[in-house]
Design an enzyme around this catalytic site. Structure first.
Site, mmCIF file in Angstrom:
data_model
loop_
_atom_site.group_PDB
_atom_site.id
_atom_site.type_symbol
_atom_site.label_atom_id
_atom_site.label_comp_id
_atom_site.label_asym_id
_atom_site.label_seq_id
_atom_site.Cartn_x
_atom_site.Cartn_y
_atom_site.Cartn_z
ATOM 1 N N GLU A 112 110.432 7.626 -59.291
ATOM 2 C CA GLU A 112 111.410 7.746 -58.193
ATOM 3 C C GLU A 112 111.869 9.195 -58.032
ATOM 4 O O GLU A 112 112.103 9.654 -56.919
ATOM 5 C CB GLU A 112 112.593 6.790 -58.450
ATOM 6 C CG GLU A 112 112.180 5.344 -58.245
ATOM 7 C CD GLU A 112 112.919 4.332 -59.107
ATOM 8 O OE1 GLU A 112 113.990 4.648 -59.639
ATOM 9 O OE2 GLU A 112 112.391 3.204 -59.250
ATOM 10 N N ASN B 246 116.744 1.451 -68.186
ATOM 11 C CA ASN B 246 116.952 2.443 -67.127
ATOM 12 C C ASN B 246 117.811 1.783 -66.049
ATOM 13 O O ASN B 246 117.312 1.010 -65.242
ATOM 14 C CB ASN B 246 115.586 2.871 -66.561
ATOM 15 C CG ASN B 246 115.726 3.846 -65.401
ATOM 16 O OD1 ASN B 246 116.814 4.358 -65.133
ATOM 17 N ND2 ASN B 246 114.632 4.104 -64.713
ATOM 18 N N HIS C 297 110.401 10.309 -63.891
ATOM 19 C CA HIS C 297 110.321 8.950 -63.349
ATOM 20 C C HIS C 297 109.708 9.023 -61.946
ATOM 21 O O HIS C 297 109.977 9.965 -61.196
ATOM 22 C CB HIS C 297 111.714 8.319 -63.299
ATOM 23 C CG HIS C 297 111.647 6.850 -63.002
ATOM 24 N ND1 HIS C 297 111.466 6.372 -61.730
ATOM 25 C CD2 HIS C 297 111.681 5.771 -63.819
ATOM 26 C CE1 HIS C 297 111.403 5.046 -61.780
ATOM 27 N NE2 HIS C 297 111.532 4.652 -63.028
ATOM 28 N N SER D 86 108.434 -3.853 -64.250
ATOM 29 C CA SER D 86 108.686 -5.299 -64.250
ATOM 30 C C SER D 86 108.552 -5.939 -65.633
ATOM 31 O O SER D 86 108.059 -7.054 -65.765
ATOM 32 C CB SER D 86 107.788 -6.008 -63.234
ATOM 33 O OG SER D 86 108.080 -5.544 -61.922
ATOM 34 N N LYS E 237 119.194 3.112 -63.584
ATOM 35 C CA LYS E 237 119.037 3.755 -62.269
ATOM 36 C C LYS E 237 120.423 3.959 -61.636
ATOM 37 O O LYS E 237 121.396 4.173 -62.357
ATOM 38 C CB LYS E 237 118.100 2.936 -61.385
ATOM 39 C CG LYS E 237 116.777 2.620 -62.082
ATOM 40 C CD LYS E 237 115.716 2.079 -61.173
ATOM 41 C CE LYS E 237 114.449 1.792 -61.982
ATOM 42 N NZ LYS E 237 113.315 1.397 -61.164
ATOM 43 N N GLY F 297 109.728 -2.537 -60.099
ATOM 44 C CA GLY F 297 110.641 -3.246 -59.200
ATOM 45 C C GLY F 297 109.944 -4.227 -58.270
ATOM 46 O O GLY F 297 110.550 -4.744 -57.332
ATOM 47 N N GLU G 12 104.269 4.068 -66.544
ATOM 48 C CA GLU G 12 104.854 3.152 -65.557
ATOM 49 C C GLU G 12 104.009 3.174 -64.281
ATOM 50 O O GLU G 12 104.189 4.059 -63.436
ATOM 51 C CB GLU G 12 106.274 3.582 -65.209
ATOM 52 C CG GLU G 12 107.236 3.562 -66.366
ATOM 53 C CD GLU G 12 108.680 3.419 -65.891
ATOM 54 O OE1 GLU G 12 109.341 2.485 -66.340
ATOM 55 O OE2 GLU G 12 109.112 4.216 -65.044
HETATM 56 P P1 PGA Z 1 111.639 -2.305 -63.304
HETATM 57 O O1 PGA Z 1 111.832 -0.700 -63.391
HETATM 58 O O2 PGA Z 1 111.707 -2.825 -64.717
HETATM 59 O O3 PGA Z 1 112.755 -2.771 -62.446
HETATM 60 O O4 PGA Z 1 110.270 -2.531 -62.698
HETATM 61 C C1 PGA Z 1 111.245 0.046 -64.421
HETATM 62 C C2 PGA Z 1 111.516 1.511 -64.210
HETATM 63 O O5 PGA Z 1 111.474 1.980 -63.068
HETATM 64 O O6 PGA Z 1 111.776 2.252 -65.175
#
Ligand code: PGA
Length: 253
Positions: free
Chosen positions: A99, A9, A97, A215, A11, A175, A169
């Site tokens: 976000e 992803n 997601h 992560s 983003k 993140g 997630e």
């Molecule tokens: P990350 O993000 O691996 O940077 O924690 C995962 C995601 O939001 O899909």
């Protein structure tokens, strides 16, 4: 055998030059994927056609969008429909997601519409669910995540449901560098499968790929993916560096 998936992803990251370089690096790496193993790259909208073209000679590699609209066309300035995505050859779309839920107010009801639209146009939704830290601290994460599935997915027919990929997630792990332990991931994945079995039967629950995200890195992917109910990962930060993402692909079982 259930599918195993390493999904990137990106983003809202990378310029065209950077995206081109990363795609070239991924394409150049030797991969030894088995038939049940897939790599999915969820790139920003402007790079979808580029990613499609770059990956054309790579079997088991697929392109995803990171969102789509609830309608197939119309006066929705700035939006992109599932029909458009399909027309440029996109195969998957990330929906729900955290976000999108947090910054763009996407509710379980809106996501139900988006999932329906994606399936109508032959896209496979990678449906994300996961709890925040306060929910985890209150110990109600199972009910919370179960509710996300029920409200957005459980009106689908069995045939439609079988097309999905689910990604668990936990928001507190995205993140932050704070990964859920392999045991925490396994516990939730097993719970999700139990909830799915309650609605669609254990045959369906056993077939659906459930990815872990939050992560995931080269140094923890093997342990996470070795859990019986973890079928790969949805990877943010570590998917932006080819060598890091390669390690995660290699960790697929
Ligand atoms: P990350 O993000 O691996 O940077 O924690 C995962 C995601 O939001 O899909």
């Amino acid at each position: 055998m259930r599918q195993q998936i390493a999904a990137a992803n990106w983003k809202m990251n990378l310029t065209l030059d950077q995206a081109t370089r990363l795609l070239d690096e991924i394409v150049a790496s030797p991969h030894h994927l088995q038939a049940h193993q897939k790599v999915i790259l969820a790139v920003p909208f402007p790079y979808l056609a580029l990613a499609k073209a770059k990956l054309s000679g790579k079997p088991n590699f697929f392109v995803a969008a990171q969102n789509c609209h609830t309608q197939s066309s119309g006066a929705f300035t700035g939006e992109t429909s599932a029909e458009m995505l399909r027309s440029v050859g996109v195969e998957y779309v990330i929906l729900g997601h955290s976000e999108r839920r947090e910054y763009f107010g996407e509710s379980n009801a809106v996501l139900e519409e988006k999932v329906g639209m994606a399936l109508t146009y032959g896209l496979t939704p990678v449906f994300c669910c996961g709890e925040s830290l306060p929910v985890r601290e209150a110990g109600t994460q199972n009910e919370y995540v179960e509710n996300q599935l029920k409200e957005s997915l459980f009106n689908l027919s069995e045939e439609q449901f079988l097309k999905l990929v689910i990604a668990y997630e936990p928001i507190w792990a995205i993140g932050t560098g704070k990964t859920a332990s392999a045991a925490q991931a396994q516990e939730m994945h097993a719970h999700l499968r139990k909830v799915i079995a309650g609605r669609y039967g254990s045959g369906v629950a056993d077939q659906i790929p459930v990815l872990y995200g939050g992560s995931v890195k080269g140094n923890n992917a093997t342990e996470l993916f070795s859990q019986p109910d973890v079928d790969g990962g949805l990877v943010g930060g570590a998917s932006l560096v080819a060598s890091d993402f390669e390690k995660i692909i290699e960790a697929l079982k």
